[in-house]
Design a protein around this motif. Structure first.
Motif, PDB file in Angstrom:
ATOM      1  N   ASP A 173       0.932  -1.270  -0.091  1.00 20.80           N
ATOM      2  CA  ASP A 173      -0.017   0.046   0.067  1.00 20.80           C
ATOM      3  C   ASP A 173       1.045   1.244   0.159  1.00 20.80           C
ATOM      4  OD1 ASP A 173      -2.403  -1.386   0.043  1.00 20.80           O
ATOM      5  OD2 ASP A 173      -2.249  -1.557   2.222  1.00 20.80           O
ATOM      6  N   MET A 174       1.917   1.097   0.549  1.00 18.03           N
ATOM      7  CA  MET A 174       2.815   2.360   0.788  1.00 18.03           C
ATOM      8  C   MET A 174       3.407   2.851  -0.591  1.00 18.03           C
ATOM      9  SD  MET A 174       6.009   2.968   3.686  1.00 18.03           S
ATOM     10  CE  MET A 174       7.120   1.764   2.612  1.00 18.03           C
ATOM     11  N   ILE A 175       4.004   1.888  -1.427  1.00 19.82           N
ATOM     12  CA  ILE A 175       4.657   2.218  -2.582  1.00 19.82           C
ATOM     13  C   ILE A 175       3.751   1.897  -3.831  1.00 19.82           C
ATOM     14  CG2 ILE A 175       6.734   1.676  -1.897  1.00 19.82           C
ATOM     15  CD1 ILE A 175       6.645  -1.082  -3.218  1.00 19.82           C
ATOM     16  N   GLN A 176       2.291   1.736  -3.471  1.00 15.02           N
ATOM     17  CA  GLN A 176       1.124   1.602  -4.733  1.00 15.02           C
ATOM     18  C   GLN A 176       1.390   2.631  -5.728  1.00 15.02           C
ATOM     19  OE1 GLN A 176      -0.407  -1.243  -5.357  1.00 15.02           O
ATOM     20  NE2 GLN A 176      -1.046   0.053  -7.394  1.00 15.02           N
ATOM     21  N   HIS A 177       1.451   3.877  -5.366  1.00 16.56           N
ATOM     22  CA  HIS A 177       1.479   4.816  -6.234  1.00 16.56           C
ATOM     23  C   HIS A 177       2.823   5.151  -7.096  1.00 16.56           C
ATOM     24  CE1 HIS A 177       3.409   6.366  -2.740  1.00 16.56           C
ATOM     25  NE2 HIS A 177       3.943   7.537  -3.381  1.00 16.56           N
ATOM     26  N   ILE A 178       3.847   4.550  -6.810  1.00 15.98           N
ATOM     27  CA  ILE A 178       4.923   4.347  -7.623  1.00 15.98           C
ATOM     28  C   ILE A 178       4.920   3.470  -8.939  1.00 15.98           C
ATOM     29  CG2 ILE A 178       7.402   4.174  -7.431  1.00 15.98           C
ATOM     30  CD1 ILE A 178       7.320   4.664  -4.495  1.00 15.98           C
ATOM     31  N   PRO A 179       5.332   3.961  -9.857  1.00 18.80           N
ATOM     32  CA  PRO A 179       5.253   3.084 -10.986  1.00 18.80           C
ATOM     33  C   PRO A 179       6.160   1.980 -11.113  1.00 18.80           C
ATOM     34  CG  PRO A 179       5.923   5.362 -11.835  1.00 18.80           C
ATOM     35  CD  PRO A 179       5.491   5.479 -10.416  1.00 18.80           C
ATOM     36  N   LEU A 180       5.936   0.828 -10.786  1.00 18.98           N
ATOM     37  CA  LEU A 180       6.750  -0.252 -10.841  1.00 18.98           C
ATOM     38  C   LEU A 180       6.223  -1.387 -11.527  1.00 18.98           C
ATOM     39  CD1 LEU A 180       8.109  -0.232  -7.223  1.00 18.98           C
ATOM     40  CD2 LEU A 180       9.534   0.486  -9.108  1.00 18.98           C
ATOM     41  N   ASN A 181       7.323  -2.366 -12.206  1.00 19.44           N
ATOM     42  CA  ASN A 181       6.536  -3.560 -12.648  1.00 19.44           C
ATOM     43  C   ASN A 181       6.315  -4.520 -11.633  1.00 19.44           C
ATOM     44  OD1 ASN A 181       8.947  -5.391 -12.206  1.00 19.44           O
ATOM     45  ND2 ASN A 181       9.934  -4.109 -13.436  1.00 19.44           N
ATOM     46  N   LEU A 182       5.248  -5.656 -11.818  1.00 21.45           N
ATOM     47  CA  LEU A 182       5.104  -6.527 -10.839  1.00 21.45           C
ATOM     48  C   LEU A 182       6.004  -7.265  -9.884  1.00 21.45           C
ATOM     49  CD1 LEU A 182       2.559  -7.485  -9.125  1.00 21.45           C
ATOM     50  CD2 LEU A 182       2.367  -9.267 -10.763  1.00 21.45           C
ATOM     51  N   ARG A 183       7.015  -7.595 -10.756  1.00 19.92           N
ATOM     52  CA  ARG A 183       8.314  -8.355 -10.049  1.00 19.92           C
ATOM     53  C   ARG A 183       9.036  -7.629  -9.312  1.00 19.92           C
ATOM     54  NH1 ARG A 183      10.706 -13.627  -9.932  1.00 19.92           N
ATOM     55  NH2 ARG A 183       8.640 -14.127 -11.055  1.00 19.92           N
ATOM     56  N   SER A 184       9.251  -6.289  -9.502  1.00 16.37           N
ATOM     57  CA  SER A 184      10.142  -5.324  -8.967  1.00 16.37           C
ATOM     58  C   SER A 184       9.192  -4.950  -7.570  1.00 16.37           C
ATOM     59  CB  SER A 184      10.502  -4.133  -9.631  1.00 16.37           C
ATOM     60  OG  SER A 184      11.374  -4.491 -10.561  1.00 16.37           O
ATOM     61  N   ARG A 185       8.018  -4.721  -7.819  1.00 12.84           N
ATOM     62  CA  ARG A 185       7.193  -4.337  -6.654  1.00 12.84           C
ATOM     63  C   ARG A 185       7.049  -5.289  -5.573  1.00 12.84           C
ATOM     64  NH1 ARG A 185       3.725  -0.408  -6.704  1.00 12.84           N
ATOM     65  NH2 ARG A 185       3.558  -0.229  -8.812  1.00 12.84           N
ATOM     66  N   TYR A 186       6.999  -6.486  -6.070  1.00 16.31           N
ATOM     67  CA  TYR A 186       6.926  -7.871  -5.130  1.00 16.31           C
ATOM     68  C   TYR A 186       8.104  -7.722  -4.257  1.00 16.31           C
ATOM     69  CZ  TYR A 186       6.462 -12.626  -3.374  1.00 16.31           C
ATOM     70  OH  TYR A 186       6.125 -13.764  -2.782  1.00 16.31           O
ATOM     71  N   VAL A 187       9.137  -7.709  -4.953  1.00 14.86           N
ATOM     72  CA  VAL A 187      10.697  -7.548  -4.150  1.00 14.86           C
ATOM     73  C   VAL A 187      10.749  -6.634  -3.176  1.00 14.86           C
ATOM     74  CG1 VAL A 187      13.154  -7.232  -4.440  1.00 14.86           C
ATOM     75  CG2 VAL A 187      12.087  -8.893  -6.028  1.00 14.86           C
ATOM     76  N   PHE A 188      10.429  -5.165  -3.503  1.00 14.45           N
ATOM     77  CA  PHE A 188      10.247  -4.280  -2.634  1.00 14.45           C
ATOM     78  C   PHE A 188       9.383  -4.647  -1.494  1.00 14.45           C
ATOM     79  CE2 PHE A 188      12.605  -1.663  -5.606  1.00 14.45           C
ATOM     80  CZ  PHE A 188      13.170  -0.927  -4.859  1.00 14.45           C
ATOM     81  N   CYS A 189       8.415  -5.306  -1.590  1.00 13.93           N
ATOM     82  CA  CYS A 189       7.250  -5.574  -0.527  1.00 13.93           C
ATOM     83  C   CYS A 189       7.854  -6.767   0.411  1.00 13.93           C
ATOM     84  CB  CYS A 189       6.082  -6.028  -1.497  1.00 13.93           C
ATOM     85  SG  CYS A 189       5.174  -4.436  -2.000  1.00 13.93           S
ATOM     86  N   THR A 190       8.821  -7.396  -0.280  1.00 10.62           N
ATOM     87  CA  THR A 190       9.247  -8.526   0.990  1.00 10.62           C
ATOM     88  C   THR A 190      10.618  -8.139   1.356  1.00 10.62           C
ATOM     89  OG1 THR A 190      10.446  -9.608  -1.092  1.00 10.62           O
ATOM     90  CG2 THR A 190       8.294 -10.457  -0.487  1.00 10.62           C
ATOM     91  N   ALA A 191      10.831  -6.884   1.268  1.00  7.81           N
ATOM     92  CA  ALA A 191      12.148  -6.438   1.908  1.00  7.81           C
ATOM     93  C   ALA A 191      11.908  -6.431   3.501  1.00  7.81           C
ATOM     94  CB  ALA A 191      12.413  -4.807   1.807  1.00  7.81           C
ATOM     95  N   PRO A 192      12.957  -6.876   4.290  1.00  6.63           N
ATOM     96  CA  PRO A 192      13.050  -7.205   5.722  1.00  6.63           C
ATOM     97  C   PRO A 192      13.065  -5.710   6.359  1.00  6.63           C
ATOM     98  CG  PRO A 192      15.102  -7.895   5.040  1.00  6.63           C
ATOM     99  CD  PRO A 192      14.200  -7.245   3.738  1.00  6.63           C
ATOM    100  N   LEU A 193      12.186  -5.077   6.892  1.00  3.69           N
ATOM    101  CA  LEU A 193      12.438  -3.986   7.528  1.00  3.69           C
ATOM    102  C   LEU A 193      11.024  -3.835   8.940  1.00  3.69           C
ATOM    103  CD1 LEU A 193       9.909  -1.911   6.737  1.00  3.69           C
ATOM    104  CD2 LEU A 193      11.327  -1.536   4.895  1.00  3.69           C
TER     105      LEU A 193
END
Length: 804
Positions: free
Chosen positions: A557-577
């Motif tokens: 939800d936090m990065i939804q407004h940023i234009p990313l392809n699905l695979r890159s978006r998925y990787v960012f969302c699995t980041a450990p933080l």
């Protein structure tokens, strides 16, 4: 798999048209649309359940044109009377037969209503509609006498259904979505592992029983092997142990790759964090440590993946005996047998009959275990006020700082003989502890639904922590366990005497490939919505559960407004933080934004963002910020192994991270000075003694509300802080902080009230402890609500006596 299609339902042309309407039309339509209807999901026990349609977000569909387009329907008939159209649309909506047809095609009451509102709006606001729909509407409106010679409102159903499938595309491909989200046969996901006849050996035993030692000995003697541990510290320990034994071993974590060979050639042995294990590389021996974590609500999927997917001739599983039955049952589904080897504790562990009660009774080798940072700060200051040195270990400290504090505590020549720690010591650190002292036995936890609960620690947690006392090979051959307060000791004994609950199910998590296939069918859905629909439709049997995905959805939800392809978006969302750290979340948002612009994240950019170089902390707030910056460096390194071109300066970042670790070590070694500085700045002479976790909430509902408020405020703050430029951002932040502070004062009045009473001399630390003890008694007796009026009167009288 076919992509979700939006079929155009065509009707015959007006010439020679045989009109169908009323019940006859509905009866003829039913067979044609029945094929596209979807059945309910199948649960693990074979029962049926309907999908959660509240997760189906409609795709916006704009009305057609601004009146300049050619209206073919009007030329063939006449312009529509929108007033008459509205009356007939509302009549269409109220038809029971239409509602039943909608249900047969997957439109429950909620979806049917949403689809109709959209359909009506589309027709009423469009300057023109398709010719066939225009003709049908005209015929229905002309049939004012309801003689059914021209048209009937039921004839609108094909057009309504077409519109519904446009705004809810999942209706047309539900069968495909169910196949993708079918999680009932996870062993079939790993054909390479199924091609190997694996031997499973379960090393079962309590802490300090030597179970992992025997598995590692087999790992070291093998021609090739992989060790999978839950923590970077454990992986690093095996990495060092292997190379010290002249067994070349690489280290692989999410943020780091260290090769044993100078030419970066892969060694035959690998020590890794469990999320990083390869399921394609063959090994002779694999070791999976802490297998009981397969039930972890957030990370359990990693243990399931390793257990089912590792390609090794021998799989050595280490952990609690409570996981034996589940592992045996899982391996039964793969056709593999499990050999169980049981181990007993190597040193004795005694639960004392008395509590510590006062820090004056501390002895060398004592470890006080707390479950909040506030307690860590308070107790460490009180210890050093008594002229004693103490080491401090908690979860958010960098690994290097934890090791340095452990080394300081273990060194017989160092004057530091007391340790204050959270349950971060439960695994991954070798500590010479004589006695474990539980400062509290209440701990905040996150359940499978992502809800925060405040409850007594489990038997498994208590044994894991208590077992750190009297470690084999240390200077203390016998371990002891007790509590800080007398009332807690009775309950601790009850907890330790209870049998450990057996591990019932293994965690699962949707893979990137599964989400990509979902997105192929639902191209307009957000990633968060895709995940929700996946979980809603997923089918698992009784051996598995779908892990909690709240952190993933928060980032999505936090990065939804940023234009990313699905695979890159998925990787960012699995980041450990840690999503509770606004600075880290803000940094991820900036990383994603610059990544989307195809602008590399350079070392200079990162230094500017973090204001590197940084000075040693002067107070606790600065220490916490340094820990957050360390997490930002970890995040950069984690992303650098997934997007090397966009995060090119991993070597430079790792160098300054080591320097930052040294700075944090200096801060932690002087932590009592930082605490004094922080408290002096806040309110001279007043100590913060209220735990951050006690008792914010006593029920699941309350804790979920608190969590939701935090999440909402975090997302709002990030949006204000990052996306709004200039003076407006400063103004908004000021208003946001003011409103947030007022809301916190309302929500967390207990903490504020306690501090006010302390300042006025009406409340003491002993009274606070008594309140906590009474709350725990109520918790044990199942009394979560407010007491009776008589109880309140008794409490008031008691408080009045103490005040006097």
């Amino acid at each position: 798999m076919r992509r979700c299609a939006w079929p155009l339902l065509r009707l015959p042309t007006r010439a020679g048209l045989v009109l169908r309407h009323g019940e006859a039309a509905a009866a003829r339509l039913r067979p044609a649309v029945a094929a596209s209807s979807f059945s309910s999901s199948v649960c693990g026990d074979g029962s049926s359940r309907a999908p959660d349609t509240s997760l189906f977000v409609p795709v916006p569909l704009k009305p057609v044109g601004d009146g300049t387009e050619e209206d073919v329907g009007a030329e063939l008939t006449r312009p529509l009377d929108k007033g008459e159209v509205l009356k007939n649309l509302n009549k269409f909506y109220k038809r029971k037969e239409i509602q039943r047809l909608g249900a047969e095609n997957g439109l429950d009451a909620r979806l049917f209503h949403q689809a109709f509102i959209s359909f009506r709006k589309y027709i009423m606001e469009s300057s023109s509609v398709s010719a066939d729909l225009h003709i049908i509407l005209n015929d229905i409106c002309c049939d004012a006498g309801n003689i059914c010679l021209l048209g009937h409102v039921d004839d609108l159903f094909p057009f309504f259904l077409r519109h519904a499938k446009q705004i809810f595309p999942m209706l047309d491909c539900m069968d495909d979505l169910r196949k993708i989200s079918d999680l009932r046969l996870p062993p079939n996901w790993y054909p390479d592992a199924r091609a190997v006849q694996r031997k499973i050996i379960f090393h079962a035993g309590p802490t300090n029983s030597g179970k992992t030692y025997h598995a590692i000995q087999r790992f070291l003697s093998a021609k090739s092997g992989i060790y999978c541990g839950p923590l970077k510290l454990l992986a690093h320990e095996i990495f060092q142990k292997s190379n010290n034994a002249n067994v070349p071993c690489d280290l692989v974590t999410g943020e780091e790759r260290v090769y044993a060979n100078e030419d970066a050639r892969q060694a035959p042995h690998i020590a890794c964090t469990i999320e990083m294990c390869s399921t394609n590389t063959p090994y002779e021996v694999a070791v999976i440590d802490e297998i009981q974590m397969i039930r972890d609500p957030a990370r359990g999927w990693a243990w399931t993946r390793a257990l089912l997917g590792l390609c090794a001739e021998e799989i050595h599983v280490c952990g609690e005996a409570a996981a034996i039955d589940l592992v045996t049952e899982l391996m039964y589904t793969t056709g593999e047998e499990v050999e169980v080897r049981n181990y007993e504790r190597l040193t004795s562990l005694t639960v004392l009959d008395y509590a510590l009660e006062s820090l004056d009774n501390l002895r060398p080798g004592d470890c006080i275990v707390c479950f909040s940072k506030n307690d860590i700060y308070s107790i460490s200051r009180q210890i050093e006020a008594r002229g004693l040195e103490c080491a401090v270990i908690y979860g958010s400290l960098p690994p290097g700082t934890k090791l340095e504090q452990a080394k300081k505590f273990n060194d017989p020549d160092d004057p530091c003989k007391i340790l204050v720690a959270t349950d971060a010591i439960g695994m991954g650190l070798n500590l010479c502890i004589r006695r474990i002292i539980f400062n509290s036995i209440v701990k905040p936890t996150i359940n499978e639904k992502g809800e925060k609960e405040i409850d007594s620690i489990t038997t498994s947690q208590a044994l894991q922590i208590a077992g750190r006392a009297g470690r084999y090979g240390s200077s203390f051959k016998q371990g002891e366990v007790t509590t800080m307060h007398r009332d807690d000791l009775i309950q601790l004994k009850e907890i330790l005497n209870e049998p450990v609950r057996p591990v019932k199910a293994a965690g699962l998590h949707p893979t990137p490939e599964q989400i990509e296939m979902f997105a192929y069918h639902l191209p307009d859905a957000t990633l968060s919505n895709l995940i929700d629909i996946f979980v809603s439709l997923s089918q698992v049997d009784g051996l598995y559960f779908v892990c909690n995905i709240d952190d993933f959805k928060f980032l999505a939800d936090m990065i939804q407004h940023i234009p990313l392809n699905l695979r890159s978006r998925y990787v960012f969302c699995t980041a450990p933080l840690n999503r509770k750290e606004p600075f880290v979340c803000t940094t991820l948002l900036k990383f994603a934004r610059q990544f989307s612009r195809n602008e590399p994240l350079t070392f200079d950019w990162l230094c500017q963002h973090t204001k590197w170089p940084l000075a040693a902390p002067k107070n606790i707030k600065e220490l916490v910020h340094l820990e957050a910056v360390h997490d930002v460096f970890d995040l950069y390194l984690w992303l650098s192994y997934r997007f090397m071109d966009m995060f090119p300066d991993a070597v430079l970042v790792r160098d300054i991270q080591k320097k930052l670790d040294d700075i944090i070590q200096v801060g932690v070694s002087n932590i009592t000075k930082l605490i004094r500085a922080s408290q002096s700045a806040a309110a001279p002479g007043i100590a913060e003694v209220v735990s951050e976790d006690f008792p914010l909430s006593r029920t699941k509902r309350d804790t979920r509300a608190v969590s939701d408020r935090h999440s909402a405020r975090s997302t709002e703050a990030l949006s204000i802080a990052v996306d709004v430029p200039g003076e407006r951002r400063a103004k908004n932040l000021k208003a946001y902080r003011s409103s947030t502070r007022q809301e916190e004062l309302k929500s967390y009045g207990r903490g504020s009230l306690a501090n006010r009473l302390l300042r006025e001399g009406l409340l003491t630390q002993e009274m606070l402890r008594q309140l906590e003890s009474e709350w725990q008694d109520q918790h044990r007796n199942g009394r979560y609500g407010l007491g009776s009026k008589r109880d309140d009167q008794d409490s008031s009288k008691e408080m009045e006596k103490k005040k006097k």
